[in-house]
Design an enzyme around this catalytic site. Sequence first.
Site, mmCIF file in Angstrom:
data_model
loop_
_atom_site.group_PDB
_atom_site.id
_atom_site.type_symbol
_atom_site.label_atom_id
_atom_site.label_comp_id
_atom_site.label_asym_id
_atom_site.label_seq_id
_atom_site.Cartn_x
_atom_site.Cartn_y
_atom_site.Cartn_z
ATOM 1 N N GLU A 265 -8.084 -9.470 5.034
ATOM 2 C CA GLU A 265 -7.321 -8.889 3.939
ATOM 3 C C GLU A 265 -5.848 -8.725 4.302
ATOM 4 O OE1 GLU A 265 -8.050 -8.540 0.924
ATOM 5 O OE2 GLU A 265 -10.196 -8.915 1.021
ATOM 6 N N TYR A 348 -5.288 -0.525 -1.279
ATOM 7 C CA TYR A 348 -5.981 -1.789 -1.548
ATOM 8 C C TYR A 348 -6.868 -2.195 -0.372
ATOM 9 C CZ TYR A 348 -6.888 -6.743 -1.736
ATOM 10 O OH TYR A 348 -7.524 -7.955 -1.700
ATOM 11 N N ASP A 366 -4.763 -4.842 -6.239
ATOM 12 C CA ASP A 366 -3.505 -5.455 -5.819
ATOM 13 C C ASP A 366 -2.856 -6.124 -7.028
ATOM 14 O OD1 ASP A 366 -5.104 -7.638 -6.259
ATOM 15 O OD2 ASP A 366 -4.738 -8.588 -4.317
#
Length: 581
Positions: A265, A348, A366
Site C-alpha cells: 500500500e 487510508y 483515497d
Amino acid sequence: MKYGQIEKAYFESRPNRFIAYVDRLSQQEKVHVKNTGRCRELLLPGAEVYLARGSEDKKEERKTKYDLVAVKKGERIINMDSQAPNQAVYEWLLEKKLFPDLVSVRPETTYGDSRFDFYVETQDEKIFLEVKGVTLERDGVVLFPDAPSERAVKHVKELITAARNGFGAYLIFVIQMQDVQYFMPNEETQPEFAEVLREARREGVKILAYDCQVTPQSMEIRKPVPVKLSLLDRIEKPLLSWYDRGRRILPWREDPTPYHVWVSEIMLQQTRVEAVKPYYDRFMQTLPDIASLAAAEEETLLKLWEGLGYYNRVRNLNKAAVMIMEEYGGRMPDEYEEIQKLPGIGSYTAGAIASIAYHRKAPAVDGNVLRVLGRLRMDGGDIMQQSVKKRVEEELFLSMGEERPGDFNQALMELGAMVCIPNGEPRCGQCPWENLCLAHREGRETEFPVKSAKKPRTIEEKTVLIILDENRAALCKRPSKGLLAGMYEFPSISGKRTEEEVLSYLKDRGLSVLRIEPLRECRHIFTHKEWHMTGYFIRVDELSRQTDGEYIFAEKNEAKDKYPIPSAYDVYRKYFYEKIV
C-alpha cells in the site's frame, strides 16, 4: 399476535382513511380500515382482503362489524393493521428474542415531547424503542413512509436526543409481510425522513428491520431484513460480485499478511500497479519481514526504493518497523487506531491493513475511492478538503458490511483503477453500479469528483551534469533534510546554462574536459515544485579530488548498484547507467 374469526372479502372502494366498502358474500359491507396510510398499491378493486370481526365489548358503539386487517398482493399476504406491529413486537420482546437479558418491558412511555412505543430495561441498559409498520413494497424492496409523516420525523429526532443522553435507542421497522430483499426510507415521498434516519444512525440509534410470518389469522416477527438508508448501503453486493468475477491476481493479494499489505500500500501510493510489482518483489526478497526492515541501513532502503519517488515513505517504513519491534513485540498491531499511530501511516493505509490483513471493519479512502463515490452520488464536496474525506470515511464505515471488509475495500480500489478511471471517459458499461450511479444516469460522469485547483507549482531551472572519467563517476549527496533527503544526484548548476558556461564552471573546479555533448531537456513534477532540466554528458581526463568535498567519486562498478538516485533524474540516470557499463 393472532386474530379471532377471519372472513374473506373483495375490496371495492375507500371513501376516506377509516372506511372501506367490500364485497362480502356477494353483498356490499362497510368495514373499518385499521391503517390510516394511503395503501393505494394494496387496496385495488377486486383485491382479496381479510376481515376480523370487531371486539364484542364495543359492538354497540361501532358502526362497522368488521376490521380490514390484511390484503393479498400477488402470492403474498400483507397485514395492514397499524396496531399489529406493536403487539407483535411486544410478544417478541417478552420472548427475549431481541434482548436475552431482558428485565422489563413497559409500553407507551413518555420521553421529552414524544411518547415512545416501549421502554425496555435489560441488565445493563435502559432503552427507548419505537416501532413503525411497513406495508409499501416495490419489487421486493419495502419502503416507509407511504405518505409524508411529520410525526415519524419527530419520533426519530426524540430517539436521537435519547441516544445523546445515554439511553439505548432503537427504531424497529416491522415489515408486515415476508420474503423481501431489503428496507429503505421512501426518500422520494419524504426526503426529510430519510435524512433524519441517516442522522440517527450516525448518533448511535439502532435501526433494525424484521419481516413477519403473515397469515390471514396472525402475524409474528420472523427474521432480520437488511436496512439500506442511503445509496452507499446498496453498493456492496453488486461490487463484491463484480470483484469475485474478475479481480486481478496480485502478489500481495494472494498472501495478504499485515507486512505484505503494508509495504504494497505504501508503494502503490501515486504509482501504478504494474510499475510496483518488480519493486515489491525485490523489496520482499531483500527484506522479507518486519525485523529485517527494522534493521536495514538507510542506503539499502533508498536503493530498494530508487525510482518510486517520495523517499520519506521508505524512511517511515523503517521507523515504523523499529517501533513495531520495540513496542509491539515484532507484530503489526491489529486495531485500526493502533496501526494509525505508526510513522507514515494515515487513515487510508491503516484502513487497508486493518481490513485486508485483519478483517476489521475499517474504510480505506483515497483519491480513487473519493472519485468513484463522488460520481456514484454526484457528491459536490471538494475532495481536496480533509473534512470531505473524513465525512466519506464515516459514511462508508456505516455502510460497509462486517463479513468481507478487506474485499470490499480492494474492490473499491479495483473499480477506481480499472473502470471508473481518473483520466478520460469511465468505462460505465463494465461497472457493477451502472444502474445505481447518479452521475451516469445524468451523463455527468466527468464533472465529478469536485476538486479545487492546487496552488501553482514553483519552477526551478537547473542544468544536470553527467561527469565520467575512465574509472569513476561524479555524484553528490543531498542534505539529510528536505526534498529527496539523503539521496544521491548528479552535479548540477542552477539555471539553464549554455555549453560555454558549463565548461567554465568545470574549469573553475580543476576538471579537464575531453568531450561535452548536450542531452535532452526534461521536466520532473513534485507536489509543489517543478524541475525544468537541461543536461550535458561530460567526459573528463581525470576526476580530481580537488573539489572541496563537493563531489563523491564513485567507482563505475559500484555507482549503479550502491548509490540510490531519485526518479526525478530518470532520463539522465538511464543515460548514466548506459555510459558507465
